[in-house]
Scaffold this motif. Structure first.
Motif, PDB file in Angstrom:
ATOM      1  N   GLU A  64       0.807  -1.218   0.000  1.00  0.00           N
ATOM      2  CA  GLU A  64       0.000   0.000   0.000  1.00  0.00           C
ATOM      3  C   GLU A  64       0.844   1.273   0.000  1.00  0.00           C
ATOM      4  N   HIS A  65       2.156   1.148   0.051  1.00  0.00           N
ATOM      5  CA  HIS A  65       3.027   2.316   0.099  1.00  0.00           C
ATOM      6  C   HIS A  65       3.290   2.876  -1.303  1.00  0.00           C
ATOM      7  N   GLY A  66       3.687   4.165  -1.349  1.00  0.00           N
ATOM      8  CA  GLY A  66       4.000   4.821  -2.614  1.00  0.00           C
ATOM      9  C   GLY A  66       5.485   5.092  -2.765  1.00  0.00           C
ATOM     10  N   PHE A  67       5.865   5.602  -3.944  1.00  0.00           N
ATOM     11  CA  PHE A  67       7.276   5.788  -4.253  1.00  0.00           C
ATOM     12  C   PHE A  67       7.529   7.081  -5.024  1.00  0.00           C
ATOM     13  N   LEU A  68       8.688   7.663  -4.776  1.00  0.00           N
ATOM     14  CA  LEU A  68       9.278   8.687  -5.622  1.00  0.00           C
ATOM     15  C   LEU A  68      10.715   8.250  -5.848  1.00  0.00           C
ATOM     16  N   THR A  69      11.017   7.804  -7.060  1.00  0.00           N
ATOM     17  CA  THR A  69      12.321   7.223  -7.361  1.00  0.00           C
ATOM     18  C   THR A  69      13.053   8.043  -8.422  1.00  0.00           C
ATOM     19  N   GLU A  70      14.378   7.946  -8.397  1.00  0.00           N
ATOM     20  CA  GLU A  70      15.138   8.694  -9.405  1.00  0.00           C
ATOM     21  C   GLU A  70      14.843   8.175 -10.804  1.00  0.00           C
ATOM     22  N   GLU A  71      14.839   6.863 -10.957  1.00  0.00           N
ATOM     23  CA  GLU A  71      14.592   6.296 -12.286  1.00  0.00           C
ATOM     24  C   GLU A  71      13.089   6.063 -12.458  1.00  0.00           C
ATOM     25  N   GLU A  72      12.539   6.587 -13.528  1.00  0.00           N
ATOM     26  CA  GLU A  72      11.096   6.489 -13.755  1.00  0.00           C
ATOM     27  C   GLU A  72      10.663   5.029 -13.885  1.00  0.00           C
ATOM     28  N   ASP A  73       9.549   4.713 -13.230  1.00  0.00           N
ATOM     29  CA  ASP A  73       8.988   3.369 -13.284  1.00  0.00           C
ATOM     30  C   ASP A  73       7.475   3.497 -13.164  1.00  0.00           C
ATOM     31  N   ALA A  74       6.790   3.374 -14.290  1.00  0.00           N
ATOM     32  CA  ALA A  74       5.335   3.575 -14.320  1.00  0.00           C
ATOM     33  C   ALA A  74       4.587   2.514 -13.528  1.00  0.00           C
ATOM     34  N   SER A  75       5.238   1.409 -13.206  1.00  0.00           N
ATOM     35  CA  SER A  75       4.567   0.353 -12.457  1.00  0.00           C
ATOM     36  C   SER A  75       4.470   0.655 -10.967  1.00  0.00           C
ATOM     37  N   LEU A  76       5.190   1.666 -10.504  1.00  0.00           N
ATOM     38  CA  LEU A  76       5.208   1.982  -9.080  1.00  0.00           C
ATOM     39  C   LEU A  76       4.101   2.962  -8.728  1.00  0.00           C
ATOM     40  N   PRO A  77       3.356   2.721  -7.657  1.00  0.00           N
ATOM     41  CA  PRO A  77       2.356   3.700  -7.215  1.00  0.00           C
ATOM     42  C   PRO A  77       3.044   4.925  -6.625  1.00  0.00           C
ATOM     43  N   ALA A  78       2.494   6.104  -6.903  1.00  0.00           N
ATOM     44  CA  ALA A  78       3.073   7.341  -6.374  1.00  0.00           C
ATOM     45  C   ALA A  78       2.565   7.656  -4.981  1.00  0.00           C
ATOM     46  N   ALA A  79       1.296   7.373  -4.723  1.00  0.00           N
ATOM     47  CA  ALA A  79       0.673   7.749  -3.458  1.00  0.00           C
ATOM     48  C   ALA A  79       0.630   6.560  -2.508  1.00  0.00           C
ATOM     49  N   GLY A  80       0.617   6.853  -1.205  1.00  0.00           N
ATOM     50  CA  GLY A  80       0.509   5.814  -0.194  1.00  0.00           C
ATOM     51  C   GLY A  80       0.577   6.416   1.191  1.00  0.00           C
ATOM     52  N   THR A  81       0.230   5.646   2.194  1.00  0.00           N
ATOM     53  CA  THR A  81       0.313   6.130   3.570  1.00  0.00           C
ATOM     54  C   THR A  81       1.740   6.477   3.944  1.00  0.00           C
ATOM     55  N   ILE A  82       2.687   5.729   3.387  1.00  0.00           N
ATOM     56  CA  ILE A  82       4.116   6.024   3.477  1.00  0.00           C
ATOM     57  C   ILE A  82       4.632   6.131   2.053  1.00  0.00           C
ATOM     58  N   ARG A  83       5.502   7.113   1.820  1.00  0.00           N
ATOM     59  CA  ARG A  83       6.110   7.267   0.504  1.00  0.00           C
ATOM     60  C   ARG A  83       7.608   7.083   0.631  1.00  0.00           C
ATOM     61  N   TRP A  84       8.142   6.227  -0.234  1.00  0.00           N
ATOM     62  CA  TRP A  84       9.568   5.931  -0.212  1.00  0.00           C
ATOM     63  C   TRP A  84      10.289   6.736  -1.283  1.00  0.00           C
ATOM     64  N   LEU A  85      11.319   7.479  -0.874  1.00  0.00           N
ATOM     65  CA  LEU A  85      12.171   8.218  -1.795  1.00  0.00           C
ATOM     66  C   LEU A  85      13.456   7.415  -1.982  1.00  0.00           C
ATOM     67  N   VAL A  86      13.722   7.040  -3.234  1.00  0.00           N
ATOM     68  CA  VAL A  86      14.784   6.073  -3.503  1.00  0.00           C
ATOM     69  C   VAL A  86      15.725   6.586  -4.588  1.00  0.00           C
ATOM     70  N   ASP A  87      17.008   6.565  -4.282  1.00  0.00           N
ATOM     71  CA  ASP A  87      18.058   6.781  -5.280  1.00  0.00           C
ATOM     72  C   ASP A  87      18.927   5.532  -5.287  1.00  0.00           C
ATOM     73  N   PRO A  88      18.795   4.696  -6.312  1.00  0.00           N
ATOM     74  CA  PRO A  88      19.480   3.394  -6.284  1.00  0.00           C
ATOM     75  C   PRO A  88      20.995   3.484  -6.428  1.00  0.00           C
TER      76      PRO A  88
END
Length: 261
Positions: A64-88
């Motif tokens: 149920e969590h969301g993501f903001l990642t450096e590399e674009e990935d349309a399969s990832l949800p943006a919104a969520g109760t927790i949002r993960w910011l990821v730079d791989p």
């Protein structure tokens, strides 16, 4: 915020960073496949692979969590109760040339603040971790910013923007800062430089142009280690009000560097 949840978020961030780090460590001397994202902006196939390792692990635990990642990935949800910011891979330019200065940056954001964060150096196997209100650690040992208050003894780091106008701005600032400090370094990975401020290895770090995933983990690390991370007007970093310019210091030198920037 539930304290047990924060513990779980930090543990998951560490596990994800270790998993991606093991992959990158294995790949460090391998051939790179480079793709151009923009001017002076590159990405490798390993950026995408490491990011997938991180996000797949997080989604397996918290779908149920969301993501903001450096590399674009349309399969990832943006919104969520927790949002993960990821730079791989923070320091892709270094990585592309086999320079052993890279890091993995992961931060869990909820209720408008960073709750748990890690910056992991897979080459040196150093895990910089922080949880809101609980302090910061390096490989499980409490860490703190330096106590240095004399600018002439300060170790300072910076990194270069892709944009010409921002580079010119940084050069002008460097002209004001360099004569006042002991030395200036360009690390090539903003997340790791901020972690080094938190660990007391650097006394200050500045950058004219960063993205939220470059700063989120570092903001909590520096804060929990006793330092300050703000924009160049002295406004504290917040996930919803991210501004490109960043200044991280041990706190004692923050006012001086704000005036110089």
């Amino acid at each position: 915020m539930n304290e047990e949840l924060i513990t779980d978020l930090l543990s998951l961030a560490q596990d994800a960073a270790y998993q991606a780090g093991a992959y990158l460590d294995e790949r460090h001397e391998a051939e790179r496949i480079l793709h151009k994202k923009g001017f002076r902006d590159w990405v490798t196939d390993d950026d995408f692979a490491a990011q997938a390792l991180i996000t797949d692990l997080i989604r397996s635990r918290f779908p149920e969590h969301g993501f903001l990642t450096e590399e674009e990935d349309a399969s990832l949800p943006a919104a969520g109760t927790i949002r993960w910011l990821v730079d791989p891979i923070d320091g892709t330019s270094n990585y592309s040339r086999h320079v052993p200065l890279i890091s993995i940056s992961i931060a869990a954001v909820g209720q408008g603040r960073v709750l748990a964060a890690v910056t992991y150096d897979p080459i040196r196997r150093e895990m910089f971790s922080a949880a809101a209100g609980r302090g910061a650690t390096l490989n499980g040992i409490p860490m703190a910013v330096s106590e240095l208050g004399e600018p002439g003894e300060a170790f300072v780091a910076l990194d270069w923007s892709h944009a010409e106008e921002r580079r010119a701005e940084t050069l002008a600032q460097l002209d004001r800062i360099a004569p006042r400090v002991h030395t200036v370094r360009a690390i090539g990975t903003a997340a790791l430089a901020q972690a080094w401020v938190a660990a007391g290895r650097l006394d200050a770090y500045f950058n004219a142009s960063l993205k939220p995933w470059d700063v989120a983990a570092g903001a909590l690390l520096v804060q929990e280690a006793g330092g300050r991370l703000t924009d160049w007007q002295g406004r504290s970093w917040q996930p919803e009000t991210h501004r490109d310019a960043c200044l991280a210091t041990n706190g004692h030198l923050h006012g001086l560097f704000l005036s110089l920037l």
